[in-house]
Design an enzyme around this catalytic site. Structure first.
Site, PDB file in Angstrom:
ATOM      1  N   CYS A 273      49.873  35.374  -8.805  1.00 59.26           N
ATOM      2  CA  CYS A 273      50.315  36.713  -9.219  1.00 59.26           C
ATOM      3  C   CYS A 273      50.658  37.618  -8.042  1.00 59.26           C
ATOM      4  O   CYS A 273      51.724  38.241  -8.008  1.00 59.26           O
ATOM      5  CB  CYS A 273      49.278  37.357 -10.127  1.00 59.26           C
ATOM      6  SG  CYS A 273      47.675  37.713  -9.335  1.00 59.26           S
ATOM      7  N   HIS A 321      44.316  40.736 -11.129  1.00 67.00           N
ATOM      8  CA  HIS A 321      45.660  40.333 -11.542  1.00 67.00           C
ATOM      9  C   HIS A 321      46.629  41.483 -11.294  1.00 67.00           C
ATOM     10  O   HIS A 321      46.249  42.657 -11.305  1.00 67.00           O
ATOM     11  CB  HIS A 321      45.680  39.942 -13.019  1.00 67.00           C
ATOM     12  CG  HIS A 321      46.965  39.280 -13.435  1.00 67.00           C
ATOM     13  ND1 HIS A 321      47.321  38.021 -13.008  1.00 67.00           N
ATOM     14  CD2 HIS A 321      47.996  39.714 -14.215  1.00 67.00           C
ATOM     15  CE1 HIS A 321      48.491  37.692 -13.518  1.00 67.00           C
ATOM     16  NE2 HIS A 321      48.926  38.708 -14.247  1.00 67.00           N
ATOM     17  N   HIS A 333      55.431  38.723 -14.197  1.00 70.71           N
ATOM     18  CA  HIS A 333      54.222  38.298 -13.498  1.00 70.71           C
ATOM     19  C   HIS A 333      54.057  36.787 -13.563  1.00 70.71           C
ATOM     20  O   HIS A 333      54.730  36.097 -14.341  1.00 70.71           O
ATOM     21  CB  HIS A 333      52.983  38.990 -14.088  1.00 70.71           C
ATOM     22  CG  HIS A 333      52.570  38.471 -15.436  1.00 70.71           C
ATOM     23  ND1 HIS A 333      51.261  38.352 -15.839  1.00 70.71           N
ATOM     24  CD2 HIS A 333      53.305  38.060 -16.507  1.00 70.71           C
ATOM     25  CE1 HIS A 333      51.187  37.890 -17.076  1.00 70.71           C
ATOM     26  NE2 HIS A 333      52.415  37.709 -17.505  1.00 70.71           N
TER      27      HIS A 333
END
Length: 359
Positions: A273, A321, A333
């Site tokens: 990520c 994240h 993402h």
């Protein structure tokens, strides 16, 4: 400090550094089978929706823990690279310092030999003993210059020796930090491997129909969270346009859609990520921290109402994240292992906050 000893220490330092920075692959810890296999009497009945929902939550938890571990791994890797670079510089400084000391000692030796050839007196001192007034004055001046040169040479030699000792002490400190980072990195990798393996085992034990239903449950959970977020009016007034650099970052990130998530990866064939977001902003010539936690800690924070494409949305209480806002309530993402870079609802996960790399 003995010259041969310092040179040997520097060479050993560089060689050990080469071995240390080539971090080996840590083996994943064995993970017990979390789901019973079918009995010998026949295939197990399909799991109920409630059971699959429980499996989905367990898988999601494992991948989130792996994501947090990935951040720890990436941060340790960045620190290891930094310490390695500093250690290389210090090793070179130690070698250069030793060579400088050798040269200064040669100069001091040359002065001593010259005095010996002149009966233990420097040339200026001999002139100072002359009965000729002019030669006497010249001799005095030469003596003064010789004394000053000797003092300067001694001071330079002492300073160089002190610098060499400092370099050696600094190298030792960097070496300890490097070793600490390497150990931390290996531990983080071991945990990540174990968590990902456990999640994969959970999913691999499902029947094909159950895996399909699991994906639908994932999509439904994300959609419900997104709808609730939109219904709250969170982005009712969000209308900002991307900056020039933000537009470049968005274009880079969306061009990676379809590439697989691989933890610790930062392109070009796969990403995690924060690898995706950091590389996107690097493409926009705005380097940012490598990990989502460091992005959250170091980048300027903004209100959601002021959000614009290119901004980074940080998720979960531990900032484990990150996704890039691309507009219309959507992010791009890299979700988790087993998934590809994709578009998703910005509110499909619990938002911690928003940061802006080019504020």
């Amino acid at each position: 400090m003995n010259r041969r000893h310092c040179a040997t220490a520097a060479i050993t330092l560089v060689c050990a550094l080469a071995l240390l920075t080539s971090t080996g692959q840590a083996a994943a810890a064995p993970v017990p089978d979390p789901v019973p296999s079918a009995s010998s009497a026949g295939p197990a009945p399909l799991r109920t929706t409630a059971e699959l929902e429980e499996v989905r939550e367990r898988i999601d938890t494992l991948y989130r823990k792996a994501g947090a571990g990935t951040d720890a791994y990436n941060l340790a890797e960045e620190q290891t690279k930094k310490q390695s670079g500093e250690l290389v510089k210090l090793a070179k400084a130690i070698v250069d310092g030793q060579a400088r000391i050798a040269a200064l000692k040669d100069r001091a030796g040359a002065q001593a030999r010259e005095q010996y050839r002149n009966g233990g007196l420097p040339p200026g001192a001999q002139l100072a003993l002359s009965n000729d007034p002019k030669l006497f004055l010249d001799g005095i001046n030469q003596v003064r210059r010789s004394q000053q040169a000797s003092k300067s040479l001694l001071a330079e030699l002492q300073q160089t020796q002190q610098d060499l000792e400092t370099y050696t002490q600094d190298a030792s400190a960097h070496w300890e930090k490097l070793e600490t980072g390497r150990v931390r990195q290996a531990k983080a990798k071991k945990k990540i491997d174990a968590q990902i393996e456990a999640a994969k085992k959970l999913e691999s034990r499902l029947e094909e129909k159950e895996r399909e239903q699991l994906r639908r449950l994932e999509a439904d959970a994300a959609a419900q969270a997104q709808n609730a977020w939109l219904s709250s009016g969170a982005i009712k007034d969000v209308s900002g346009e991307a900056s020039a650099a933000g537009a470049v970052a968005v274009a880079f990130a969306t061009a990676q859609i379809g590439k697989p998530y691989v933890w610790g990866a930062e392109g070009p064939g796969s990403y995690d990520c924060s690898g995706l977001t950091s590389q996107a902003w690097l493409a926009a010539k705005r380097p940012i921290p490598r990990t989502s936690q460091e992005q959250w800690r170091l980048l300027p924070r903004i209100d959601i109402q002021d959000m614009r494409p290119g901004d980074l949305i940080i998720y979960h209480a531990d900032a484990s994240h990150v996704g890039m806002y691309v507009g219309d309530g959507t992010i791009v993402h890299a979700p988790r292992p087993g998934r590809d870079v994709t578009l998703a609802g910005a509110g499909s996960m619990k938002i911690l906050g928003v940061v802006r790399p080019d504020r």
